[in-house]
Design a protein around this motif. Sequence first.
Motif, PDB file in Angstrom:
ATOM      1  N   ALA A 174       6.090   5.362   6.523  1.00 25.90           N
ATOM      2  CA  ALA A 174       6.018   3.943   6.782  1.00 25.90           C
ATOM      3  C   ALA A 174       7.249   3.299   6.776  1.00 25.90           C
ATOM      4  O   ALA A 174       7.849   2.324   7.389  1.00 25.90           O
ATOM      5  CB  ALA A 174       5.128   3.376   5.271  1.00 25.90           C
ATOM      6  N   GLY A 188       3.402  10.209   3.370  1.00 26.77           N
ATOM      7  CA  GLY A 188       2.721   8.698   3.879  1.00 26.77           C
ATOM      8  C   GLY A 188       3.619   7.723   3.675  1.00 26.77           C
ATOM      9  O   GLY A 188       4.092   6.790   4.417  1.00 26.77           O
ATOM     10  N   LEU A 189       4.263   7.481   2.480  1.00 28.93           N
ATOM     11  CA  LEU A 189       5.191   6.510   2.289  1.00 28.93           C
ATOM     12  C   LEU A 189       6.701   6.654   2.837  1.00 28.93           C
ATOM     13  O   LEU A 189       6.934   5.655   3.461  1.00 28.93           O
ATOM     14  CB  LEU A 189       5.505   6.447   0.766  1.00 28.93           C
ATOM     15  CG  LEU A 189       6.513   5.197   0.148  1.00 28.93           C
ATOM     16  CD1 LEU A 189       6.207   3.928   0.389  1.00 28.93           C
ATOM     17  CD2 LEU A 189       6.770   5.368  -1.323  1.00 28.93           C
ATOM     18  N   THR A 214      -5.060  -9.177   0.159  1.00 28.77           N
ATOM     19  CA  THR A 214      -5.456  -9.109  -1.147  1.00 28.77           C
ATOM     20  C   THR A 214      -4.536  -9.937  -2.216  1.00 28.77           C
ATOM     21  O   THR A 214      -3.893 -10.691  -1.516  1.00 28.77           O
ATOM     22  CB  THR A 214      -5.230  -7.840  -1.694  1.00 28.77           C
ATOM     23  OG1 THR A 214      -3.851  -7.262  -1.608  1.00 28.77           O
ATOM     24  CG2 THR A 214      -6.258  -6.648  -0.959  1.00 28.77           C
ATOM     25  N   GLN A 237       5.396   4.375  -5.446  1.00 29.20           N
ATOM     26  CA  GLN A 237       4.990   3.364  -4.556  1.00 29.20           C
ATOM     27  C   GLN A 237       4.850   2.298  -5.283  1.00 29.20           C
ATOM     28  O   GLN A 237       5.131   1.043  -4.753  1.00 29.20           O
ATOM     29  CB  GLN A 237       4.017   3.791  -3.488  1.00 29.20           C
ATOM     30  CG  GLN A 237       3.594   2.650  -2.637  1.00 29.20           C
ATOM     31  CD  GLN A 237       2.755   3.289  -1.569  1.00 29.20           C
ATOM     32  OE1 GLN A 237       2.925   4.542  -1.153  1.00 29.20           O
ATOM     33  NE2 GLN A 237       1.723   2.591  -1.262  1.00 29.20           N
ATOM     34  N   GLY A 248      -6.921  -2.036   8.513  1.00 32.45           N
ATOM     35  CA  GLY A 248      -6.839  -3.641   8.987  1.00 32.45           C
ATOM     36  C   GLY A 248      -7.108  -3.775  10.584  1.00 32.45           C
ATOM     37  O   GLY A 248      -7.355  -3.065  11.178  1.00 32.45           O
ATOM     38  N   ASP A 268      -0.925  -3.318   8.462  1.00 33.99           N
ATOM     39  CA  ASP A 268      -1.965  -3.647   7.645  1.00 33.99           C
ATOM     40  C   ASP A 268      -2.924  -2.326   7.170  1.00 33.99           C
ATOM     41  O   ASP A 268      -4.066  -2.541   7.235  1.00 33.99           O
ATOM     42  CB  ASP A 268      -3.029  -4.770   8.258  1.00 33.99           C
ATOM     43  CG  ASP A 268      -3.155  -4.263   9.822  1.00 33.99           C
ATOM     44  OD1 ASP A 268      -2.483  -3.545  10.383  1.00 33.99           O
ATOM     45  OD2 ASP A 268      -3.659  -5.280  10.562  1.00 33.99           O
ATOM     46  N   GLY A 269      -2.328  -1.190   7.173  1.00 33.77           N
ATOM     47  CA  GLY A 269      -2.868  -0.018   6.835  1.00 33.77           C
ATOM     48  C   GLY A 269      -3.942   0.474   7.632  1.00 33.77           C
ATOM     49  O   GLY A 269      -4.241  -0.009   8.884  1.00 33.77           O
ATOM     50  N   VAL A 313      -8.230 -12.590   9.328  1.00 30.98           N
ATOM     51  CA  VAL A 313      -7.038 -12.399  10.300  1.00 30.98           C
ATOM     52  C   VAL A 313      -7.395 -11.976  11.591  1.00 30.98           C
ATOM     53  O   VAL A 313      -7.963 -10.818  11.708  1.00 30.98           O
ATOM     54  CB  VAL A 313      -6.212 -11.504   9.617  1.00 30.98           C
ATOM     55  CG1 VAL A 313      -4.909 -11.062  10.487  1.00 30.98           C
ATOM     56  CG2 VAL A 313      -5.319 -12.181   8.519  1.00 30.98           C
ATOM     57  N   ALA A 331       5.342  -1.108   4.011  1.00 30.57           N
ATOM     58  CA  ALA A 331       5.791  -1.072   5.504  1.00 30.57           C
ATOM     59  C   ALA A 331       5.991  -2.475   5.692  1.00 30.57           C
ATOM     60  O   ALA A 331       7.220  -2.974   6.137  1.00 30.57           O
ATOM     61  CB  ALA A 331       4.813  -0.594   6.429  1.00 30.57           C
ATOM     62  N   GLY A 332       5.204  -3.531   5.286  1.00 33.19           N
ATOM     63  CA  GLY A 332       5.318  -4.878   5.692  1.00 33.19           C
ATOM     64  C   GLY A 332       6.300  -5.626   4.776  1.00 33.19           C
ATOM     65  O   GLY A 332       7.256  -6.551   5.233  1.00 33.19           O
ATOM     66  N   GLY A 391      -0.074  -7.825   6.577  1.00 35.99           N
ATOM     67  CA  GLY A 391       0.083  -6.751   5.375  1.00 35.99           C
ATOM     68  C   GLY A 391       1.200  -6.624   4.581  1.00 35.99           C
ATOM     69  O   GLY A 391       2.457  -6.425   5.054  1.00 35.99           O
ATOM     70  N   ALA A 392       0.975  -6.651   3.339  1.00 35.04           N
ATOM     71  CA  ALA A 392       2.218  -6.626   2.321  1.00 35.04           C
ATOM     72  C   ALA A 392       2.248  -5.551   1.523  1.00 35.04           C
ATOM     73  O   ALA A 392       2.333  -5.346   0.339  1.00 35.04           O
ATOM     74  CB  ALA A 392       2.218  -7.934   1.585  1.00 35.04           C
ATOM     75  N   GLY A 393       1.883  -4.290   2.050  1.00 28.24           N
ATOM     76  CA  GLY A 393       2.196  -2.862   1.697  1.00 28.24           C
ATOM     77  C   GLY A 393       3.583  -2.654   1.785  1.00 28.24           C
ATOM     78  O   GLY A 393       4.499  -3.590   2.137  1.00 28.24           O
ATOM     79  N   ARG A 430      -0.179   4.904  -5.805  1.00 31.51           N
ATOM     80  CA  ARG A 430      -0.289   5.714  -4.751  1.00 31.51           C
ATOM     81  C   ARG A 430       0.994   6.671  -4.798  1.00 31.51           C
ATOM     82  O   ARG A 430       1.069   7.389  -5.605  1.00 31.51           O
ATOM     83  CB  ARG A 430       0.051   4.924  -3.442  1.00 31.51           C
ATOM     84  CG  ARG A 430      -1.534   4.049  -3.199  1.00 31.51           C
ATOM     85  CD  ARG A 430      -1.505   3.374  -2.003  1.00 31.51           C
ATOM     86  NE  ARG A 430      -2.959   3.039  -1.328  1.00 31.51           N
ATOM     87  CZ  ARG A 430      -2.944   2.343  -0.414  1.00 31.51           C
ATOM     88  NH1 ARG A 430      -1.806   1.617   0.298  1.00 31.51           N
ATOM     89  NH2 ARG A 430      -4.209   1.858  -0.125  1.00 31.51           N
ATOM     90  N   ALA A 431       1.737   7.007  -3.618  1.00 27.32           N
ATOM     91  CA  ALA A 431       2.488   7.961  -3.480  1.00 27.32           C
ATOM     92  C   ALA A 431       3.827   7.853  -4.356  1.00 27.32           C
ATOM     93  O   ALA A 431       3.786   7.026  -5.213  1.00 27.32           O
ATOM     94  CB  ALA A 431       3.275   8.058  -2.135  1.00 27.32           C
TER      95      ALA A 431
END
Length: 391
Positions: A298, A294-295, A34, A101, A162, A158-159, A126, A13-14, A9-11, A44-45
């Motif tokens: 993370a 949320g953010l 994605t 975000q 995931g 991965d949210g 994955v 957090a990752g 996950g490349a949000g 998002r946030a």
Amino acid sequence: MRTKVAIIGAGPAGLLLGHILQRAGIGFTILERTSREHLLGRIRAGVLEQGSVDVLGELGLDADLRERGLTHHGIHLQHEGQRHHVDFVDLVGRTVTIYGQQALVRHLLAEHDRIGSDIRFEVADVELHGLDGSSPHVSFTDGGTAGVLDCDVVVGADGYHGPSRPAVPGLRAFEREYPFGWLGILADVPPSTDDLIYALHPDGFAMHSMRSLEVSRLYLQVDRDESIDDWSDARIWDALQTRLGSDGWTLHEGAITEKSITPMRSFVVSTMSHGRLFLAGDAGHIVPPTGAKGLNSAIADVTLLGRALVRSIRDGDEAGLDGYSDAALARQWKVQQFSQWMTDMLHVHREAPDASARDFRYRSQVGQLEYLFGSRHAQESLAEQYAGLPF
Ligand code: APR
Ligand code: PHB
């Protein structure tokens, strides 16, 4: 392929964990489902706690934030037109920073490009293996070719949807779904307020946030199953004018460039780790957006996890990793109760069984807000939690 830490996950957090590891000279690979364009397009946030800002600063990742972030000294709370400012600086000596975000992800990705990080976009299938033993690995498909990534540790960043969380055997989830959601818009109009406005109104909650001095972000409470097609731009502005209205104050309207409805839930896992797998961010917990946590949650998770991984991989000291799940969940449950408290206090609860129960609930929320407006102690508690608990 082999790496020290496989990050799924490349949000935020990752991506942030990758930077923490890179600074300590620890190798990592990020696998993302994605495309880069999709990641950069997600809105998002928008609020960073002071602790989050500090972490980004310590890592040298705050250049864009310093340039474009807006420092806010508090929030406005309102019920039916009566507005009250809660001044975080006066109450607890802290601020928050308005910074999307989307902008954070853009900056973290650009910095990964600059340092040449190994990030694979658009990988499919994955799957996590060998988490109980000493040779964990992740299988995936990249451009139609099957690959295996051997590693020492897997991080599930991965949210909510995931594959990492389902890979934890016996995991329990604690959950609350709300019968409402938020309709959010972005509008090309300068914000009509300095600090954010959170408003309780008989028609439902509304809030006024922003992304910059040119772009406003606004939200309306709507029923969970409502369709965005039923909300014309005119109807949205009408509802915002009614719910946010206050004597002597004008809400400026502008072109709506984005609108969508997001359902709201509270969700926490029973454990954030299993063998060599560690969960971070939305993979482990979700909050309703009312407390803007949320953010920040993370960021708090990967700050803790990053330090624990560095201790383990560089110094062979496993204490941080052994204690990660308990420490992350202890902080998260405090954040959960704050987010739930803000949400319950500011939304109209149509789920109450009859009109009398609904009215009782609403009036007690007004009482709660009026108590808050008159009590420095209560405001200090809100300010302390909104500006952020220690990491
Ligand atoms: N394989 C690889 N990557 C995956 C997979 C998969 N099967 N499933 C999901 N992902 C990716 C998603 O595409 C997404 O980019 O994991 C990433 C998770 O990122 P986020 O959902 O942004 O979660 P996180 O990094 O924990 O950040 C939490 O996001 O939802 C907001 O309010 C929340 O601000 C908070 C933040
Ligand atoms: C936002 O700007 O998107 C935002 C701000 C505060 C919240 C939630 C969302 O509580």
